[in-house]
Design an enzyme around this catalytic site. Structure first.
Site, PDB file in Angstrom:
ATOM      1  N   THR B  75       0.838  -1.195   0.000  1.00  0.00           N
ATOM      2  CA  THR B  75       0.000   0.000   0.000  1.00  0.00           C
ATOM      3  C   THR B  75       0.875   1.249   0.000  1.00  0.00           C
ATOM      4  OG1 THR B  75      -1.892  -1.093   1.017  1.00  0.00           O
ATOM      5  CG2 THR B  75      -1.733   1.275   1.337  1.00  0.00           C
ATOM      6  N   CYS B 374      -8.434  -6.922   1.846  1.00  0.00           N
ATOM      7  CA  CYS B 374      -7.631  -5.740   2.136  1.00  0.00           C
ATOM      8  C   CYS B 374      -8.450  -4.522   2.484  1.00  0.00           C
ATOM      9  CB  CYS B 374      -6.729  -5.431   0.961  1.00  0.00           C
ATOM     10  SG  CYS B 374      -5.756  -6.881   0.534  1.00  0.00           S
TER      11      CYS B 374
END
Lengths: 432, 432
Positions: B75, B374
């Protein structure tokens, strides 16, 4: 490293992983490897353990779990604290144009997956536009993370006296009407001076009162990086009187690149990293569960053992200092006599080259620093030593000796002998 | 988790740490705990090992070590890729609004609160002001990290067909004169469709040519998040034709919150995290040495074993798919038949509630997902399934089954039996 033969005097730069920390991390490196956001029960258990770690971290500093944001290290935590300086678009704007959907904000009436040309000129609420006038107050001796963040904004560096101490009244004088953030490290990482945060927090309180009376609605936050401190100083957030606190696992015998930012209620942060919305949307990315568990255990051990360990380190440091000053009465010890990190001794041998000393000591199995390791090998003179007014020829012969759990009476005494021998031979070399 | 009894079918959400990865990390969790920026030889060895890991990571994807930036997870890597969209204030702008004062930049005509300000060189309002017109092209089925980043800028979401495939010509059509970044995941994390990146990269090339002729100096970069792919697909950067690539250790049996961003030469990034200047100033903070070593070993294992493992997983997945479709001919398999992640099966049981299925399967020791984990537990319908036009009643009965190193012929066959039994009883329940 051979822990019996070699002597580690750089605990401020890095600490070995405590066996108990390792044990706490273990299950999450093996069978409990699940993504804490996965929907089945074993993953919920992983989530539960992770949230338990957050609660333990909060408890250790007298805070609430919801006030803790886990970050990938102290530097990121400091950067997140500085996000109070980032501006947002007004909320009316947002609600008129955007709505919350999967993964974030979407334009109202927009349809995903069709001919979705989203409004081109609109910028979502998460941009990082900086408050044009928001001002930062910090000190001239901060860690590079704080200095680098401050330098991205209008800022004032408050000077320190020759002990490295900040005067709360100088902080008051530096606060402007648009100051949003004051960031002052609890203890300096190079000379160990402990700042009067409580008194500074009272200054902050009085400025807030004054702003209230003047109708100035600019928020004012006090942040402190206490990465060097847990385990040696009290890091209870209400005792300190801060609004934001940075802590780091790697400096307290925990895993590297694991840190936290504590914020008091009402502090408005902006995410640095966008994505799945973990950590209340402030630090997206699959959680480092093993890291969090290790951090929680490390902090608990540090806080529980603080009084004894601080006293032990102080005694070791005093003996070391005494021995070195007896051998070299002209050596300069920097930092504050009383307001100091117990385990840190900053000593300068005027006229010698500290880098040579490091090398010669390393040959004898003694590992010391010339200053903070965190600035990634920059061969420049320390800004901290400049700020306390140490003359260059003194500064250039400075060693930072930091004691910690690997330090014993025996190996500290042995280190003193070796340092004395090496410094003496260097003085002989340069004078001949 | 009991690896013999329980069956893990969620390798796309998290993977267990490989024993060989663990072994590679081990020395850096114990005796080699040094700060790689410290000045003594054992710390240099730690630095050397860390840079060796970077070289191994680069080698595994056909890149050069200096092109790799280590990040705390995928990320963060994606967010760093999007930093190509951040602008700096132009120097004219700066001089109009700011002036250099003692201690840094200050608003013109602003007044300092203190006389004792320390001079600080090298200060600039760097900052994260966003290019007001810089435009992003991405797809409607990206991971939440990419979508959240795109939504912080003017952007266009390219639609996909009902297999989840992006048409390179649709990408071309979405590119505007101010488009700076195109971000398209190599393989979708929910339905496994593998995008024609090479063809998209040719579109990018031709747009660049065109811009050159038109005198448009706006840079154009192609970024891909390939977190799901190493170990199953070729992730060589020159084969892919991308300018930036995101990879993640946690998805390839490595440690969590460890990732990288590869950038081709000339890509101009801005740091998200400021501080000591590690990772060429793009990711400050003491390095996660153990994490990097683990990541390097994990990637090496993934790349070396890719062909065999991909073939093995494809065979397992085909058998599983065959068994499930034989039992439920009306079930819908999503994704592309050929351009797919070998180990991913996305199957929908129309009219059933996937969350109930997850729960019932979990009771039988089978761990499956309803979609991507996620997005931190958001109980909303998948944007990917919407984008491929799956009707809600089909989408709501969807399971994502992802095979990996814990999958064997035996346990996959056992999983098939259990899934068939559970789905059958659910169909009986809802029809009665």
């Amino acid at each position: 490293m051979d822990f019996d033969r070699e002597i580690y005097l750089d605990h401020a730069a890095a600490t070995p992983l405590d066996a108990r920390v390792r044990e706490a991390m273990e299950p999450f490196l093996t069978e409990q490897f699940f993504n804490p956001s996965a929907p089945y029960a074993p993953a919920w258990e992983t989530r539960h353990a992770f949230e338990g770690a957050r609660a333990d971290l909060a408890h250790a500093i007298g805070a609430k779990p919801a006030e803790i944001i886990l970050t990938a290290g102290a530097t990121e935590s400091v950067n997140l604290a500085f996000s109070v300086l980032f501006g947002k678009l007004g909320s009316e704007d947002i609600s008129q144009k955007w709505e919350i959907g999967v993964g974030g904000y979407f334009p109202k009436n927009g349809k995903l997956g069709s001919e979705d040309i989203f409004p081109q000129e609109d910028i979502s609420p998460t941009t990082r536009n900086v408050h044009e006038v928001a001002h930062v107050v910090t000190t001239a001796i901060e860690h590079s993370a704080v200095l680098a963040c401050a330098q991205a904004h209008p800022h004032t560096l408050v000077p320190v006296n020759h002990h490295g101490l900040v005067d709360p009244e100088a902080v008051r004088a530096a606060i402007q009407s648009q100051t949003v953030l004051i960031s002052i490290g609890l203890a300096n990482n190079e000379i160990g001076t402990v700042q009067p945060l409580r008194a500074i927090s009272e200054v902050v309180q009085s400025v807030r009162q004054q702003r209230l009376m003047e109708g100035n609605t600019t928020p004012l936050y006090l942040h402190s990086d206490a990465s060097q401190c847990a385990g040696q100083l009290d890091v209870n957030v209400s005792t300190l009187g801060v609004d934001m606190l940075t802590l780091n696992a790697a400096k307290i015998y925990g895993p590297k690149q694991v840190g936290l930012l504590w914020t008091a209620r009402g502090v408005q942060l902006e995410p640095l990293v966008l994505g799945g919305g973990q950590e209340r949307g402030l630090r997206s990315g699959t959680e480092n569960v093993a890291g969090a568990l290790g951090f929680a255990r490390a902090l608990q051990i540090a806080v529980d053992g603080r009084k004894d360990e601080a006293a032990r380190l102080l005694a070791l440091r005093k003996t070391l200092q005494h021995q070195l000053l007896e051998a070299f009465p002209e050596a300069v010890v920097s930092g504050h006599k009383k307001r100091c990190l117990p385990g840190l001794l900053h000593i300068s041998f005027s006229g010698l080259d500290a880098e040579r000393l490091v090398y010669l000591l390393e040959n004898e199995g003694v590992y010391v620093a010339t200053g903070a390791a965190c600035a990634a090998n920059k061969a420049t003179r320390s800004h901290v030593l400049e700020a306390i007014g140490l003359p260059p020829e003194v500064a250039d012969g400075s060693l930072r000796l930091t004691l910690g759990r690997l330090s014993t009476e025996e190996n500290t005494a042995r280190a003193a002998e070796i340092i004395i021998r090496v410094v003496r031979s260097e003085y002989e070399r340069v004078s001949s």
